[in-house]
Design a protein around this motif. Structure first.
Motif, short mmCIF file in Angstrom:
data_model
loop_
_atom_site.label_atom_id
_atom_site.label_comp_id
_atom_site.label_asym_id
_atom_site.label_seq_id
_atom_site.Cartn_x
_atom_site.Cartn_y
_atom_site.Cartn_z
N PRO A 1 0.83 -1.20 0.00
CA PRO A 1 0.00 0.00 0.00
C PRO A 1 0.86 1.25 0.00
CG PRO A 1 -0.74 -1.56 1.67
CD PRO A 1 0.56 -2.07 1.13
N ALA A 2 0.26 2.33 -0.48
CA ALA A 2 1.03 3.57 -0.61
C ALA A 2 1.60 4.04 0.71
CB ALA A 2 0.15 4.67 -1.22
N THR A 3 0.89 3.76 1.79
CA THR A 3 1.36 4.21 3.11
C THR A 3 2.44 3.32 3.67
OG1 THR A 3 -0.40 2.94 4.16
CG2 THR A 3 -0.87 5.25 3.64
N GLU A 4 2.71 2.15 3.03
CA GLU A 4 3.66 1.21 3.60
C GLU A 4 4.83 0.95 2.66
OE1 GLU A 4 1.53 -2.26 4.58
OE2 GLU A 4 0.40 -1.35 6.21
N GLU B 1 13.29 -15.44 19.77
CA GLU B 1 12.07 -14.90 20.34
C GLU B 1 11.03 -14.69 19.25
OE1 GLU B 1 11.73 -14.77 23.41
OE2 GLU B 1 13.81 -15.00 24.04
N SER B 2 9.86 -15.30 19.41
CA SER B 2 8.81 -15.19 18.40
C SER B 2 8.27 -13.77 18.29
CB SER B 2 7.66 -16.15 18.74
OG SER B 2 7.13 -15.87 20.02
N GLY B 3 8.20 -13.04 19.41
CA GLY B 3 7.70 -11.67 19.35
C GLY B 3 8.62 -10.76 18.56
N THR B 4 9.93 -10.88 18.81
CA THR B 4 10.90 -10.09 18.04
C THR B 4 10.85 -10.47 16.57
OG1 THR B 4 12.33 -9.97 19.99
CG2 THR B 4 13.35 -9.49 17.85
N GLU B 5 10.74 -11.75 16.29
CA GLU B 5 10.67 -12.22 14.91
C GLU B 5 9.48 -11.60 14.18
OE1 GLU B 5 9.22 -16.34 12.91
OE2 GLU B 5 10.85 -16.51 14.36
N ALA B 6 8.31 -11.66 14.80
CA ALA B 6 7.10 -11.13 14.15
C ALA B 6 7.21 -9.63 13.92
CB ALA B 6 5.88 -11.45 15.01
N ARG B 7 7.77 -8.91 14.89
CA ARG B 7 7.88 -7.46 14.75
C ARG B 7 8.83 -7.06 13.63
NH1 ARG B 7 11.31 -3.80 17.38
NH2 ARG B 7 12.12 -5.51 18.64
N LEU B 8 9.99 -7.73 13.55
CA LEU B 8 10.97 -7.36 12.52
C LEU B 8 10.51 -7.79 11.14
CD1 LEU B 8 14.43 -8.07 14.22
CD2 LEU B 8 13.26 -5.90 13.86
N LEU B 9 9.92 -8.97 11.02
CA LEU B 9 9.43 -9.40 9.72
C LEU B 9 8.40 -8.42 9.18
CD1 LEU B 9 9.04 -13.27 10.13
CD2 LEU B 9 10.84 -12.03 8.95
N SER B 10 7.50 -7.96 10.05
CA SER B 10 6.47 -7.02 9.61
C SER B 10 7.10 -5.67 9.23
CB SER B 10 5.44 -6.83 10.72
OG SER B 10 4.51 -5.84 10.38
N HIS C 1 11.83 -4.91 1.91
CA HIS C 1 12.85 -5.95 1.96
C HIS C 1 12.21 -7.34 1.86
CE1 HIS C 1 15.85 -2.97 3.10
NE2 HIS C 1 15.06 -2.56 4.09
N GLU C 2 12.98 -8.30 1.33
CA GLU C 2 12.58 -9.70 1.36
C GLU C 2 13.21 -10.32 2.62
OE1 GLU C 2 13.62 -11.64 -2.23
OE2 GLU C 2 12.73 -10.12 -3.52
N VAL C 3 12.35 -10.80 3.52
CA VAL C 3 12.81 -11.19 4.85
C VAL C 3 12.32 -12.59 5.19
CG1 VAL C 3 13.00 -10.43 7.24
CG2 VAL C 3 12.41 -8.78 5.48
N CYS C 4 13.18 -13.35 5.85
CA CYS C 4 12.78 -14.61 6.47
C CYS C 4 13.49 -14.70 7.82
CB CYS C 4 13.09 -15.81 5.59
SG CYS C 4 14.84 -16.08 5.29
N ALA C 5 13.10 -15.66 8.66
CA ALA C 5 13.64 -15.74 10.01
C ALA C 5 13.93 -17.19 10.38
CB ALA C 5 12.67 -15.12 11.02
N GLU D 1 12.83 0.89 15.72
CA GLU D 1 12.87 0.28 14.39
C GLU D 1 13.46 1.24 13.35
OE1 GLU D 1 8.93 -0.93 13.55
OE2 GLU D 1 8.83 -2.41 15.16
N ALA D 2 13.20 2.52 13.51
CA ALA D 2 13.69 3.49 12.53
C ALA D 2 15.22 3.49 12.49
CB ALA D 2 13.17 4.89 12.86
N ALA D 3 15.87 3.41 13.67
CA ALA D 3 17.34 3.41 13.70
C ALA D 3 17.89 2.15 13.04
CB ALA D 3 17.81 3.50 15.15
N LEU D 4 17.26 1.00 13.31
CA LEU D 4 17.71 -0.24 12.68
C LEU D 4 17.52 -0.18 11.17
CD1 LEU D 4 18.76 -3.12 12.92
CD2 LEU D 4 16.41 -3.88 13.33
N ALA D 5 16.40 0.37 10.73
CA ALA D 5 16.14 0.47 9.30
C ALA D 5 17.18 1.37 8.62
CB ALA D 5 14.73 1.01 9.06
#
Length: 596
Positions: free
Chosen positions: A324-327, A343-352, A359-363, A417-421
């Motif tokens: 979407p245009a906003t994403e 950690e499943s929570g960290t995985e879900a947050r970073l993948l999203s 980016h093309e991402v897998c974990a 997340e912005a700093a990591l990105a």
């Protein structure tokens, strides 16, 4: 004749008096002239009138007048009322009631006394009246009614609370639930009450919840746990669950209150508070929340909006939708990124977050998985731009160096997340590592899929597989049936108990064929298929996936086709059904899993 009649009447009255005394009944009898011909002594327990008003031949009006004068007449209290009751009107009303054929009513004769009055007018004109004390029963009835009203008020209050609340008995069966708890599971109270947690969620989580339930009931110690659940509508829900015992260890009840902290975890709606405040309220320790129940059912979630979308869904080859245009990514620099975190929570947050930036991402979650993954992409001549490593797996940086793999950086799970990105973008820009799939070594032929699916798939030589079949099925009985049939056909197999495990087994074993149950906990079959198809876009082969459904509705098949499934079978499964699928996809002449 007169002597005989008088003697018989005396015998009858004596017998009536003996019976009333033996049974403790208060009885009086009037003739057709409204004169008393019998009155037992217990009458004075209710109406303490003088003996002369109970004597044979006393007019009923005189007896009722004496009762009125005592102030204990039916429907009144001993203290003086503000409104005086007319004596003659009351007596006339009572006399008229005595002439009814039947009259049965509970009346109050004082503040705390209630009697049951039964009157019968016989065909010969006699009127028989019996009085029974029912004060205790009346008090119990009133208390029961009061308790019922309080219970209804309590239920109304609990139903108005936004937090899911449930109550279990000593057998850990649900005996009370509020509206929020029912909404979480997408069920009505009647569907939940009387059942246990084993009837609502997958066995692994049910066993875990039962262990904590019994600990609370036996010890009385409160249990607290942050959990991440999936609501029946598919929304994530972040909860802090409190369990405590009400009552003693022998007869206590277990009360569970789930405090919904979703707003604090993911931030408030921008329409309520400013984005800056929402960001300051959000927390970053997703790993603190343990996986809880998945109450989402894809079949129940289907609506007309989904039907309209699936009716225009493109074929699986074109299933990668534009963001979407906003994403969309804020920069043109994108890459292939591997996230390593336990950690499943960290995985879900970073993948999203990384997927939204293009980016093309897998974990993956362990060193052996990463080693196998690197070898697989090296054999497939695919590129990997970057590996993000959780501090808990810091030693993987050395593994990447020894394997001459892609660059790896240790990220801060609690960092913004912005700093990591920005750091990722800088690394990708400096290395100019925007990856693309290599062209296939030779052109691929095509083979038509089953006619009822109309999917065209490429055909060349199949890559090496560790197993023939992967079965994704959470029901133990169906798992046993699958295993018996597959062993009888001489096929090697592995069984995954949910969609997430199916994706992991697919990555590990590279099966030739997948039977995918569409309704499973943790991750359903549709989402698991989409995850596999998305990963295959970066690989050089496609694995046939067969949907396993409970019924062959058109919308179910359309939904399966849209997710990228190639065929379907309907439960209950049979050897002939599995053999047909095997012959279609696993015979050497119909090799359906091949290089792109």
């Amino acid at each position: 004749m007169s002597d005989v009649a008088s003697s018989g009447a005396a015998v009858q009255l004596s017998l009536l008096e003996a019976v009333s005394d033996a049974l403790g009944l208060a009885v009086f009898v009037c003739d057709r002239n409204d004169e008393l011909i019998f009155a037992s002594k217990p009458i004075q327990q209710f109406y303490p009138v003088e003996d002369r008003f109970l004597a044979r031949g006393t007019r009923l009006r005189d007896f009722l007048g004496a009762v009125f004068d005592l102030g204990v007449r039916s429907g009144t209290a001993t203290e003086r009322s503000r409104r005086r009751v007319n004596r003659e009107e009351w007596i006339s009303e009572r006399v008229s009631l005595h002439w009814r054929e039947r009259y049965d009513v509970v009346e109050r004769i004082a503040r705390q006394r209630w009697i049951n009055v039964r009157k019968r007018r016989l065909a010969n004109g006699l009127c028989v009246v019996s009085l029974t004390e029912v004060s205790e029963q009346k008090k119990k009835d009133e208390q029961m009614q009061l308790d019922l009203e309080r219970m209804e008020m309590t239920e109304s209050i609990l139903d108005s609370l936004p937090n899911p609340i449930c109550v279990k008995d000593r057998s850990l069966n649900y005996i009370g639930v509020n509206k929020a708890f029912c909404d979480l599971h997408g069920m009505t109270p009647d569907q939940i009450l009387g059942r246990s947690v084993w009837d609502l969620i997958e066995p692994e989580l049910a066993e875990k919840f039962e262990t904590s339930d019994r600990m609370v009931l036996e010890t009385g110690r409160e249990h607290r746990l942050p959990e991440q659940a999936v609501r029946a509508n598919g929304d994530d829900c972040w909860l802090v669950t409190h369990k405590f015992r009400v009552g003693d260890a022998q007869r206590g009840l277990l009360v569970t209150c789930m405090n919904d902290v979703t707003d604090i975890v993911v931030g408030y709606d921008d329409g309520v508070v400013s984005p800056e405040l929402a960001k300051s309220l959000a927390i970053a320790r997703y790993e603190a929340f343990e996986p809880a129940q998945n109450c989402h059912d894809p079949y129940q979630a289907l609506d007309l909006h989904v039907l309209a979308q699936t009716a225009q869904t493109p074929t699986p080859q074109d299933m990668t939708p534009p963001l979407p245009a906003t994403e969309t990514a804020t920069s043109g620099v994108t890459g292939r990124i591997l996230v390593m975190t336990p950690e499943s929570g960290t995985e879900a947050r970073l993948l999203s977050a990384l997927s939204k930036r293009g980016h093309e991402v897998c974990a993956l979650r362990s060193a052996p998985e990463m080693t196998t993954f690197l070898e697989a992409i090296r054999e497939a001549k695919l590129s990997l731009d970057l590996v993000l490593i959780d501090p808990a797996l810091r030693e993987l940086t050395a593994t990447l160096d020894r394997a001459a793999g892609p660059p790896g950086i240790v990220f801060d799970p609690a960092g913004p997340e912005a700093a990591l990105a920005a750091e990722i973008e800088a690394l990708l820009t400096a290395g100019d590592t925007a990856a693309r799939l290599p062209e296939p070594a030779e052109p691929a032929a095509t083979l038509q899929a089953p006619a009822d699916w109309d999917i065209v798939l490429p055909v060349t030589k199949r890559p090496t597989s560790d197993i023939d079949v992967l079965v994704a099925e959470d029901n133990e009985i169906n798992q046993f049936v699958f295993s018996q049939i597959l062993e009888g056909l001489g096929l090697s197999y592995r069984i995954a108990v949910n969609g997430e495990e199916a994706v992991r087994f697919w990555q590990q074993f590279r099966p030739q064929l997948i039977f995918m149950d569409v309704s499973m906990p943790v991750m359903n079959g549709f989402d698991a298929t989409r995850a596999i198809r998305a990963a295959e876009e970066r690989l050089s082969f496609r694995t046939p996936i067969v949907a396993v459904t409970t019924q062959a509705l058109d919308i179910d098949l359309e939904h399966a086709r849209a997710a990228g499934m190639d065929d379907h079978i309907v439960k209950p499964i049979s050897p002939d059904m599995i053999e047909r699928v095997r012959n279609r996809y696993l015979e050497s002449g119909n090799d359906y899993r091949q290089q792109r």
